[in-house]
Design an enzyme around this catalytic site. Sequence first.
Site, PDB file in Angstrom:
ATOM      1  N   ALA A 518       0.800  -1.226   0.000  1.00 26.07           N
ATOM      2  CA  ALA A 518       0.000   0.000   0.000  1.00 26.07           C
ATOM      3  C   ALA A 518       0.831   1.273   0.000  1.00 26.07           C
ATOM      4  O   ALA A 518       0.290   2.371   0.074  1.00 26.07           O
ATOM      5  CB  ALA A 518      -0.921   0.011   1.225  1.00 26.07           C
ATOM      6  N   PRO A 643       6.360   1.510 -14.780  1.00 31.05           N
ATOM      7  CA  PRO A 643       6.274   0.121 -15.246  1.00 31.05           C
ATOM      8  C   PRO A 643       7.572  -0.662 -15.063  1.00 31.05           C
ATOM      9  O   PRO A 643       7.529  -1.864 -14.857  1.00 31.05           O
ATOM     10  CB  PRO A 643       5.941   0.262 -16.735  1.00 31.05           C
ATOM     11  CG  PRO A 643       5.419   1.637 -16.902  1.00 31.05           C
ATOM     12  CD  PRO A 643       6.009   2.482 -15.815  1.00 31.05           C
ATOM     13  N   GLY A 713      -1.187  -1.223  -6.083  1.00 33.96           N
ATOM     14  CA  GLY A 713      -0.026  -1.792  -5.391  1.00 33.96           C
ATOM     15  C   GLY A 713       0.376  -3.138  -5.964  1.00 33.96           C
ATOM     16  O   GLY A 713      -0.466  -3.937  -6.369  1.00 33.96           O
ATOM     17  N   GLY A 715       3.489  -4.883  -4.622  1.00 33.72           N
ATOM     18  CA  GLY A 715       4.602  -5.460  -3.857  1.00 33.72           C
ATOM     19  C   GLY A 715       4.438  -6.924  -3.528  1.00 33.72           C
ATOM     20  O   GLY A 715       5.426  -7.646  -3.412  1.00 33.72           O
ATOM     21  N   GLU A 716       3.230  -7.392  -3.345  1.00 34.98           N
ATOM     22  CA  GLU A 716       3.042  -8.745  -2.825  1.00 34.98           C
ATOM     23  C   GLU A 716       2.377  -9.704  -3.798  1.00 34.98           C
ATOM     24  O   GLU A 716       2.538 -10.924  -3.681  1.00 34.98           O
ATOM     25  CB  GLU A 716       2.269  -8.668  -1.501  1.00 34.98           C
ATOM     26  CG  GLU A 716       3.136  -8.030  -0.443  1.00 34.98           C
ATOM     27  CD  GLU A 716       2.405  -7.585   0.801  1.00 34.98           C
ATOM     28  OE1 GLU A 716       2.465  -8.313   1.796  1.00 34.98           O
ATOM     29  OE2 GLU A 716       1.785  -6.505   0.790  1.00 34.98           O
TER      30      GLU A 716
HETATM   31 MO1  MOS Z   1       4.722  -6.618   3.798  1.00 31.71          MO
HETATM   32  S1  MOS Z   1       4.618  -8.526   4.525  1.00 31.71           S
HETATM   33  O1  MOS Z   1       3.260  -5.967   4.263  1.00 31.71           O
HETATM   34  O2  MOS Z   1       6.130  -5.863   4.190  1.00 31.71           O
END
Ligand code: MOS
Length: 754
Positions: A518, A643, A713, A715-716
Amino acid sequence: MPEIALTQTPAHVRHGSNIGQPLTRRDGVLKVTGGAQYAADHHPPGMLYAVLAVSSIARGRVAFLDVNAAKAHAGVVEVMTPANKPALAQDPDEKSNPFMFRLDLLQNDRVRYANQPIAVVIAETLEAATEGAALLSPRYDTERARMGLDANESFVPAGVGVGNPPEAHSGDVEAGLAAASRRIEATYETAAQYHNAMEPHAIVAAWDGDTLSIDTPSQGLAMAQGRLAGLFGISPDKIHIRSPFLGGGFGSKGLISGPQVLGVMAARMVGKPVKLVLRREQMFGPVGHRAPTRQTLRLGADADGKLTALDHRTKTTSSTFDDFFEPASDISHTLYASSAISTAHEAVRLDTGTPLFMRAPGEATGSIALESAIDEMAQACAMDPLAFRLKNYAEVEPISGKPFSSKALRECYKQGAARFGWQRRPLAPRQMSDHGLLVGWGVGTATFPALMFQAEAKAVLRQDGSGVMEIGAHDMGQGAWTALAQIAADGLGLDIDLVDFRSGTSDLPDAGIAGGSAHTATAGMAIHNAGADVVARLADLATNDDRSPLFGAGNAGVIARDGRLFRRDDESRSESYSDILGRAGRAQIEGQGKSAADPVAQSAYAMHAHGAVFAEVKVDPDFGQMRVTRIVGAFAAGRFINPRMVHSQLCGGMIWGVSFALHEHAVMDPRSGRPMNPNLGEYHIPVNADVPSVEAILIEERDAHVNALGIKGVGEIGITGTAGAVANAVWHATGIRVRKFPITLDRLIVPQSS
Ligand code: MOS
């Protein structure tokens, strides 16, 4: 504030919008030349070295430490133990909110897990401190450690993750199963994993009276500052934390850890700056981990392949003294439509360190089981796994019934499948080979929620035509220095090279936590709003001044671009920021911005990023050796600010998915409770040879609900779906369904069927 020298921005992106441009990492040159200073690179004058002594038992008490032997060693200055540690203003076992984890700060002689800090040796050199720690030769009163998913009676935790309900239901799963024409029930196990960021937790702490100055990696500067303020009984503004660069965080640097606080205590005790750096093996205990899971799924489908029931139960572990429970079943709330869905969690308490958020906590673990089970159900229905997923596509969020704010998953399946060549996949397993190796193809669906936390930013426009954006954001390697500066440049209406983007320290406005995928949305929206605020103030100066060509245009009547304000209805009328400020006699003008989730939009819409991951594996039929030879992931996650950085995040996530499927496994000794492979030689992560070809396809969504910039987001999400895709490919190659992760070659060596 650390200086970061910015690399030149390529000429073709100089003009117009910065958002959406694939800028190279602005801190890249500093990083590859060694110019970037990480926490452990700091050496303030007079600094001493602290080394942790950690417990070699998992449960019991420390009966004796040979403090005299350690103190007698040349160069050792002090040994900090429960007997002489500095007093704290707050009990480290106190917990007033779910984000406040209990810490081991030498509060007593109890040992709650292996590798728990039991003393800190402070010396003039690292070598002396290390030797001093070895000389402590602890003796223990040892109790039998409780290890493994069956070690204890299980219970239903009050909450999972940081407070989600432990169960959810819609419809009648038992009736759905009874009515089904096909059913499967399968149990999957995932291994414990430990965060292995390249940079271990490290701190350089210096006290000056009641002022504390520290260099340490942090994904949450303001929360770290608040926690330290509570523990040491000082005001947060007396604590200055610098964290310009992190060598990875993955969740374990989200909240300040016990060892980092011990470095601050050591500095207070000796009255000098102290550096404390964890050794690799010391990261296997006090700084969090991903708990193991056992997940049982029961699925039912009708004759058309539509799900009539989806039941997802997770058993996981937590520590004996705190409450993080991996929310692995939660993914089944959102991913597939089914006339009945039920999810639940149970847990056991073990003599381990407390588990913590680790990249895609819940979804990474849960998607392995769900995506494997979905594949097993497709097989039971004799359907192509992708066709089965499309058949059960969730048009609205299943349990909540909410519409999605945006969901381009169908497009992800389509583009990913086309790029991968999925249509050539034979339905039955063990049909493809290459030079004697079995070849298999698998698919997995990726998903992660689109979250927003709270942040603030400060913007300045200066008469010399430059601007400043200040926000205490965190670059863990994901590219915040670059992507957030792009948002800042657009918000200020300036070329990015004219923006002094200041970040990474606790004295700047609070950027919230860099977690939950986020940060770009949260910090980005604060930056965007701060830019809008300062531009509006500047527009006030111009539009109220009859000497300005913008006089009378009104705030809504101007746009900011290239260091000028333009009349929206007549772009031939414009004025530079410098001219506006100069005429007003102002050296600069300031603005502020805040961001937070919009509760109205959140209650109306389900907000998630999605993706489809396709994997190819090749398996040696005699030796079981397997390689992932190709991965294609297509991801839809709102607007992509940069990107190039997004691609890097998604590929990194997918590689971690490979790791989840085939490599990572923290092996705990069931008798002693000690991790048996706490090093990167035996705790395997993928190297380049393990991931020959990884491609990420970016599918842009216009999402008007997540936030004004439309950012979800990234990242995950890359880690979710991938391990399932790999496992499904292993099945397709071999006909063997492995339900215990990581998949190891011994499980694939079986007599050949024909
Ligand atoms: Mo992440 S596991 O929210 O750094």
